[in-house]
Write a protein that holds these residues in place. Structure first.
Motif, PDB file in Angstrom:
ATOM      1  N   ALA B  14       0.832  -1.204   0.000  1.00 34.11           N
ATOM      2  CA  ALA B  14       0.000   0.000   0.000  1.00 34.11           C
ATOM      3  C   ALA B  14       0.860   1.245   0.000  1.00 34.11           C
ATOM      4  N   ILE B  15       1.970   1.164   0.693  1.00 32.65           N
ATOM      5  CA  ILE B  15       2.783   2.380   0.823  1.00 32.65           C
ATOM      6  C   ILE B  15       3.272   2.820  -0.549  1.00 32.65           C
ATOM      7  N   LYS B  29       8.052  10.970  -6.624  1.00 34.91           N
ATOM      8  CA  LYS B  29       8.366   9.618  -7.120  1.00 34.91           C
ATOM      9  C   LYS B  29       8.963   8.784  -5.993  1.00 34.91           C
ATOM     10  N   VAL B  30       8.374   7.623  -5.781  1.00 30.91           N
ATOM     11  CA  VAL B  30       8.885   6.743  -4.723  1.00 30.91           C
ATOM     12  C   VAL B  30       9.992   5.867  -5.331  1.00 30.91           C
ATOM     13  N   THR B  34      13.871   2.986  -1.451  1.00 30.62           N
ATOM     14  CA  THR B  34      13.235   3.451  -0.220  1.00 30.62           C
ATOM     15  C   THR B  34      12.197   2.457   0.285  1.00 30.62           C
ATOM     16  N   LEU B  35      11.842   1.492  -0.567  1.00 27.01           N
ATOM     17  CA  LEU B  35      10.807   0.541  -0.173  1.00 27.01           C
ATOM     18  C   LEU B  35      11.440  -0.646   0.533  1.00 27.01           C
ATOM     19  N   PRO B  36      10.649  -1.383   1.337  1.00 30.17           N
ATOM     20  CA  PRO B  36      11.205  -2.577   1.987  1.00 30.17           C
ATOM     21  C   PRO B  36      11.732  -3.540   0.932  1.00 30.17           C
ATOM     22  N   ALA B  37      12.864  -4.149   1.201  1.00 30.23           N
ATOM     23  CA  ALA B  37      13.501  -5.039   0.234  1.00 30.23           C
ATOM     24  C   ALA B  37      13.607  -6.441   0.793  1.00 30.23           C
ATOM     25  N   TYR B  38      13.857  -7.391  -0.108  1.00 32.07           N
ATOM     26  CA  TYR B  38      13.999  -8.786   0.312  1.00 32.07           C
ATOM     27  C   TYR B  38      15.477  -9.115   0.476  1.00 32.07           C
ATOM     28  N   PHE B  39      15.861  -9.687   1.646  1.00 28.41           N
ATOM     29  CA  PHE B  39      17.246 -10.133   1.863  1.00 28.41           C
ATOM     30  C   PHE B  39      17.224 -11.523   2.462  1.00 28.41           C
TER      31      PHE B  39
END
Lengths: 76, 169
Positions: B14-15, B29-30, B34-39
């Motif tokens: 949603a963010i 622009k996002v 800045t968004l959560p990432a997969y690690f």
């Protein structure tokens, strides 16, 4: 597929109960070995050296070699 | 702000889809970073987001099936669900690499190269050694040390035979 429940607690205690006695005994062994391999022979070496030590003779030998500044060699 | 709060109820990302209106100037622009990432990290077993973000139709139907009783899922389906959420299993992620070989090889190479640098330095950078290193001077030093009875018990002079003027055998 049901797995066995893994070890949840007591891991540090188990490790310490295994390793601490070994650590203490090895350290004690090292100290004893050092005492009898190094310090006792050294004490004996010093005792033997000073048993036959003639301070005046050594002093005169050093004086003749000319290393002192307060007493020069006995020039004839 | 209120718009983001309202949209948060709708979806996982949603963010990213919320609109950030900046004082009449338009939409900011996002950026991806800045968004959560997969690690895949051993220390953080549950990453912020699922690995697969856009599900294929089969994956979507699998997710629907997941809403029901899990006992009805076959082992393959369970593995497929796992692979949707995670990229590598713990076994795969912790698998040792051969990187250490390159590291050690690089270390040895650079240490060897340093040897060349040191040799060049000795020849072209350093000046002559002081006169106190001449063999005659060193002999005089040695004689004086013996005269002074340096370490006569266990050390230096203990190895010299003063009667016969030679080193003890």
């Amino acid at each position: 597929m049901s797995l066995q429940k893994p070890l949840m607690r007591g891991m540090l205690g188990k490790r310490l109960r295994f390793h601490l006695p070994i650590a203490f005994s090895l350290s004690l062994l090292a100290a004893i070995a050092f005492k009898y391999a190094v310090t006792e022979p050294r004490k004996q070496a010093y005792a033997d050296f000073y048993k036959q030590y003639d301070a005046t003779k050594e002093f005169n030998a050093m004086r003749e070699a000319g290393i002192f500044e307060s007493v020069r060699p006995s020039e004839e | 702000m209120l718009a983001t709060r309202a949209l948060r109820l709708i979806g996982k990302r949603a963010i990213s889809t919320s609109v950030c209106v900046r004082g009449g100037h338009g939409v900011a622009k996002v950026e991806d970073y800045t968004l959560p990432a997969y690690f895949d990290k051993r220390e953080e077993p549950l990453p912020d987001i699922c690995y697969v973000q856009t599900l294929s139709p089969e994956q979507k139907s699998l997710k629907e099936k997941e809403m029901g009783s899990w006992a009805s899922l076959s082992n393959d389906e369970k593995i497929a669900l796992y692979r949707i959420s995670f990229k590598e299993s713990f076994a795969e992620m912790n698998h040792p690499t051969s990187e250490w070989k390159s590291v050690v090889a690089g270390m040895f190479f650079l240490i060897g190269f340093t040897g060349f640098v040191v040799l060049w330095q000795r020849k072209y950078v350093y000046g002559a050694v002081p006169h106190t290193f001449d063999p005659e001077y060193k002999a005089k030093e040695l004689q004086r040390m013996l005269d002074m009875r340096i370490n006569p018990v266990e050390g230096f002079s203990a190895n010299w035979d003063y009667e016969n003027k030679q080193w003890k055998k």
